[in-house]
Design a protein around this motif. Structure first.
Motif, PDB file in Angstrom:
ATOM      1  N   ALA B  44     -32.055   0.786 -12.965  1.00 60.39           N
ATOM      2  CA  ALA B  44     -31.826   1.221 -11.587  1.00 60.39           C
ATOM      3  C   ALA B  44     -33.102   1.133 -10.771  1.00 60.39           C
ATOM      4  N   PHE B  45     -34.234   1.325 -11.423  1.00 59.76           N
ATOM      5  CA  PHE B  45     -35.498   1.328 -10.690  1.00 59.76           C
ATOM      6  C   PHE B  45     -36.257   0.015 -10.817  1.00 59.76           C
ATOM      7  N   ALA B  46     -35.628  -0.987 -11.442  1.00 61.09           N
ATOM      8  CA  ALA B  46     -36.317  -2.261 -11.593  1.00 61.09           C
ATOM      9  C   ALA B  46     -36.789  -2.744 -10.232  1.00 61.09           C
ATOM     10  N   ALA B  47     -37.965  -3.337 -10.216  1.00 61.96           N
ATOM     11  CA  ALA B  47     -38.586  -3.684  -8.937  1.00 61.96           C
ATOM     12  C   ALA B  47     -37.833  -4.789  -8.228  1.00 61.96           C
ATOM     13  N   ILE B  48     -36.986  -4.382  -7.308  1.00 57.36           N
ATOM     14  CA  ILE B  48     -36.361  -5.357  -6.424  1.00 57.36           C
ATOM     15  C   ILE B  48     -37.097  -5.194  -5.101  1.00 57.36           C
ATOM     16  N   PRO B  49     -37.966  -6.154  -4.761  1.00 59.60           N
ATOM     17  CA  PRO B  49     -38.806  -5.941  -3.584  1.00 59.60           C
ATOM     18  C   PRO B  49     -37.971  -5.624  -2.348  1.00 59.60           C
ATOM     19  N   LYS B  99     -35.350   4.274   6.931  1.00 60.40           N
ATOM     20  CA  LYS B  99     -34.927   3.002   6.341  1.00 60.40           C
ATOM     21  C   LYS B  99     -36.088   2.031   6.222  1.00 60.40           C
ATOM     22  N   SER B 100     -37.106   2.231   7.071  1.00 64.63           N
ATOM     23  CA  SER B 100     -38.248   1.315   7.048  1.00 64.63           C
ATOM     24  C   SER B 100     -39.167   1.542   5.845  1.00 64.63           C
ATOM     25  N   LEU B 101     -38.906   2.569   5.071  1.00 64.54           N
ATOM     26  CA  LEU B 101     -39.758   2.821   3.896  1.00 64.54           C
ATOM     27  C   LEU B 101     -39.398   1.849   2.782  1.00 64.54           C
ATOM     28  N   ILE B 102     -40.419   1.182   2.263  1.00 67.20           N
ATOM     29  CA  ILE B 102     -40.182   0.233   1.168  1.00 67.20           C
ATOM     30  C   ILE B 102     -40.565   0.910  -0.147  1.00 67.20           C
ATOM     31  N   THR B 103     -39.589   1.060  -1.030  1.00 67.16           N
ATOM     32  CA  THR B 103     -39.827   1.848  -2.241  1.00 67.16           C
ATOM     33  C   THR B 103     -39.945   0.989  -3.498  1.00 67.16           C
ATOM     34  N   ALA B 104     -39.853  -0.315  -3.355  1.00 65.28           N
ATOM     35  CA  ALA B 104     -40.065  -1.192  -4.500  1.00 65.28           C
ATOM     36  C   ALA B 104     -40.766  -2.456  -4.017  1.00 65.28           C
ATOM     37  N   PRO B 105     -41.863  -2.873  -4.624  1.00 66.33           N
ATOM     38  CA  PRO B 105     -42.497  -2.199  -5.748  1.00 66.33           C
ATOM     39  C   PRO B 105     -43.169  -0.897  -5.316  1.00 66.33           C
ATOM     40  N   TRP B 106     -43.395   0.008  -6.278  1.00 63.35           N
ATOM     41  CA  TRP B 106     -44.035   1.295  -5.992  1.00 63.35           C
ATOM     42  C   TRP B 106     -44.967   1.606  -7.149  1.00 63.35           C
ATOM     43  N   SER B 107     -46.138   2.079  -6.823  1.00 62.80           N
ATOM     44  CA  SER B 107     -46.992   2.509  -7.930  1.00 62.80           C
ATOM     45  C   SER B 107     -47.632   3.842  -7.608  1.00 62.80           C
ATOM     46  N   LYS B 116     -56.224   9.517 -19.157  1.00 68.17           N
ATOM     47  CA  LYS B 116     -55.478   8.275 -18.932  1.00 68.17           C
ATOM     48  C   LYS B 116     -55.274   7.992 -17.441  1.00 68.17           C
ATOM     49  N   PRO B 117     -56.384   7.901 -16.674  1.00 64.35           N
ATOM     50  CA  PRO B 117     -56.193   7.593 -15.261  1.00 64.35           C
ATOM     51  C   PRO B 117     -55.739   6.140 -15.092  1.00 64.35           C
ATOM     52  N   GLY B 118     -55.364   5.786 -13.888  1.00 60.69           N
ATOM     53  CA  GLY B 118     -54.991   4.391 -13.643  1.00 60.69           C
ATOM     54  C   GLY B 118     -53.857   4.273 -12.656  1.00 60.69           C
ATOM     55  N   ASP B 119     -53.533   3.030 -12.352  1.00 61.06           N
ATOM     56  CA  ASP B 119     -52.391   2.772 -11.471  1.00 61.06           C
ATOM     57  C   ASP B 119     -51.181   2.451 -12.338  1.00 61.06           C
ATOM     58  N   TYR B 120     -50.141   3.220 -12.178  1.00 56.82           N
ATOM     59  CA  TYR B 120     -48.935   3.017 -12.986  1.00 56.82           C
ATOM     60  C   TYR B 120     -47.817   2.569 -12.063  1.00 56.82           C
ATOM     61  N   ASN B 223     -34.993  11.614   1.592  1.00 58.25           N
ATOM     62  CA  ASN B 223     -35.181  12.718   0.655  1.00 58.25           C
ATOM     63  C   ASN B 223     -36.404  12.520  -0.236  1.00 58.25           C
ATOM     64  N   GLY B 224     -37.224  11.507   0.072  1.00 62.12           N
ATOM     65  CA  GLY B 224     -38.492  11.371  -0.648  1.00 62.12           C
ATOM     66  C   GLY B 224     -38.530  10.291  -1.695  1.00 62.12           C
ATOM     67  N   ALA B 225     -37.714   9.254  -1.543  1.00 59.90           N
ATOM     68  CA  ALA B 225     -37.705   8.156  -2.507  1.00 59.90           C
ATOM     69  C   ALA B 225     -39.088   7.517  -2.593  1.00 59.90           C
ATOM     70  N   PRO B 226     -39.458   6.923  -3.720  1.00 62.66           N
ATOM     71  CA  PRO B 226     -38.627   6.850  -4.926  1.00 62.66           C
ATOM     72  C   PRO B 226     -38.819   8.030  -5.882  1.00 62.66           C
ATOM     73  N   LEU B 227     -39.906   8.793  -5.686  1.00 63.31           N
ATOM     74  CA  LEU B 227     -40.074   9.956  -6.557  1.00 63.31           C
ATOM     75  C   LEU B 227     -40.767  11.080  -5.810  1.00 63.31           C
TER      76      LEU B 227
END
Ligand code: HEM
Lengths: 204, 322
Positions: B44-49, B99-107, B116-120, B223-227
């Protein structure tokens, strides 16, 4: 000069439009709706219309004087009474719908919340003005009538202040109303000031 | 203060979905669950740009013992009455403009006092966590409330993966700050980016979750997508949306509302009917969805979650630390 009776009837009908629309919205009729938080929406809309009519009432005198259309003055009482009507409904929707007529909660709010204290003071001052708005009372009070009805300036200031104090962050809207009120009050101060100058100039 | 009746919080171990929502919604949900059989959380969360609100997807969830048995608000109320100032100040602005918020890709950037810092990327953040349905009360600081069937997972479980070290005393969260996608950040009503924080102990409490969905579907943008964070015992503004950074800090992080009006909003912001907002009472709340003629209901200490969270604040003066 237009037909005053017809004009009054028209203005009366127009002034009722917000009331009718809010009534429809309250019962989700004719595609109108108050949204997810209907009590708050109703309260806000009634407060806004009360304030709008109050400012409109105060605008009549300057508009009449500046345009020379003195028949405008004949609409002033009706607009003032509509302002009272909407503010009274604003208060009733607060007391009945919002607070469920809990006297302790209402009294606590009036004492503890400065913006409610201001609103309540304004409403209490409006009541004698509404009562004495008839021709009979105007005659009976004579010159004191004018003095009494100057309270409307205080009421308008309290109303805008009440609006300003209840917003969370965005003060733009109450500031617009404050700006309009400043112009309306400023016009009167300017008049008074220039008149008294004329008088002193003449008496010299 | 009016006296406030404090009801004991009820946590039902086994609740049937049909008890907590009306039938049509329930049937729809079953349909989602069937669909979800093929659509795992990862898929469901696979990166569909360019994925956005129109594309909410069904999610597979398991029930949670932390859910309330109260009936949830309608999907419409939950998704059209929002505070998300990055998209405007009116309640209906977020639904209109997010609607203008782009939630994929998201890191999400993980930083600060951890091993374990980093970009996930989002899929990596979510992958190991089974999604639960958590039906929580939400109490806004503006004295209204809703009941929301979130989909999410324990924040503590997520945090453990990044191995915070012994210096990590607080967790801070940051929302995306992009004037192109977010028309509201052009106005400096708050200090952008929106940021919030919790103590480490609060963050590890089992009630604190990262939500990725509601009503069995991925979160709509408003409501705050994606997380987003959901901390149900605190006023809603603590539950920060559209998170792009989580940082572990030694010192208490600054938080957006407390910065803008420190005398009105504190760091803790625990729901507390005994401590009023300076301008309005917090003793009662309006439950959204009740229409015009239902009175306000009493607000509960810690929004009814005292049994799970009160111990976090023993010895703390809640009047001072509001
Ligand atoms: C001259 C008298 C009054 C005027 C002109 C007035 C006007 C207003 C206006 C313009 C608003 C804001 C609407 C908005 O945000 O869109 C408002 C809000 C409000 N007023 Fe009044 N009002 C008056 C008297 C009162 C009185 C007597 C009470 C109650 C005792 C009251 C209670 C409230 C409440 C509770 C709110 C909403 C606050 C919130 O939602 O946080 N007002 N009023």
């Amino acid at each position: 000069m237009p037909n005053i009776r017809l004009l009054k009837a028209l203005v009366f009908a127009v002034c009722l439009v917000p009331f009718v629309l809010l009534g429809l919205a309250a019962f989700n009729l004719a595609g109108q709706s108050l949204g997810a938080n209907p009590i708050e929406e109703l309260l806000h809309q009634l407060g806004l219309w009360g304030l709008r009519f109050l400012l409109l009432t105060l605008a009549i005198t300057p508009l009449g004087q500046l345009s020379g259309k003195t028949w405008l003055l004949k609409l002033r009482r009706m607009l003032g009474l509509f302002s009272f009507f909407y503010i009274l409904l604003h208060f009733l929707s607060y007391a009945i719908l919002d607070q469920g007529l809990s006297y302790t909660a209402i009294i606590e709010d009036i004492i503890e919340r400065p913006y409610i204290t201001l609103g309540m003071t304004a409403l209490l001052m409006l009541i004698p003005l509404a009562i004495t708005s008839t021709n009979g009372w105007m005659r009976r009070l004579g010159r004191r009538w004018k003095k009494l009805h100057r309270l409307v300036y205080v009421i308008a200031i309290l109303g805008v202040w009440h609006f300003f104090w209840q917003v969370k962050l965005d003060t733009r809207e109450p500031l617009i109303y404050a700006g309009i009120l400043s112009v309306l009050l400023g016009y009167r101060l300017w008049l008074k000031f220039s008149k008294s100058r004329q008088i002193t100039a003449k008496s010299q | 203060m009016p006296s406030v009746k404090i009801m004991k919080n009820r946590i039902t171990k086994t609740i049937h979905a049909s008890e907590i929502t009306d039938e049509s919604v329930y049937l729809k949900r079953r349909h989602f669950l069937q669909l979800a059989g093929i659509a795992t959380a990862g898929a469901a969360f696979a990166a569909i740009p360019g994925r956005s609100q129109a594309d909410v997807k069904p999610l597979k969830t398991i029930p949670s013992k932390y859910s309330t048995s109260q009936a949830p608000n309608s999907y419409k109320d939950i998704t059209t009455y929002n505070n998300y100032y990055e998209f405007g100040l009116d309640k209906d602005d977020p639904a209109r403009y997010a609607k203008s918020l782009i939630t994929a890709p998201w890191s999400v950037k993980i930083s600060g006092e951890c091993d374990k810092p980093g970009d996930y990327n989002l899929e990596d953040i979510l992958k190991p966590h089974p999604l639960e349905e958590r039906i929580y009360r939400l109490r806004c600081v503006e004295a209204w409330s809703m009941v929301i069937p979130w989909v999410g997972f324990s924040l503590g479980d997520l945090i453990k993966r990044f191995q915070p070290n012994s210096k990590a005393k607080y967790v801070s969260f940051t929302t995306l700050n992009d004037p192109v996608q977010m028309p509201g950040v052009g106005r400096k009503v708050l200090t952008w980016p929106y940021h919030e924080g919790l103590t480490i102990a609060e963050a590890m409490n089992p009630l604190a979750i990262i939500a990725v969905g509601l009503y069995g579907k991925t979160l709509p943008n408003q409501n705050g997508a994606p997380l987003r964070l959901v901390v149900p015992w605190k006023y809603g503004f603590k539950s920060i949306k559209s998170i792009v950074e989580i940082s572990f800090t030694r010192n208490r992080p600054e938080t957006s509302w407390a910065l803008s009006a420190p005398q009105e909003y504190g760091f803790y912001a625990n729901v507390n009917p005994q401590v009023d907002h300076p301008r309005w009472s917090q003793a009662r709340e309006r439950l959204i969805g009740n229409g015009l003629f239902v009175a306000k209901q009493p607000t509960l200490v810690f929004n009814g979650y005292a049994d799970q969270v009160a111990h976090l604040y023993s010895g703390l003066n809640l009047r001072k630390n509001f």
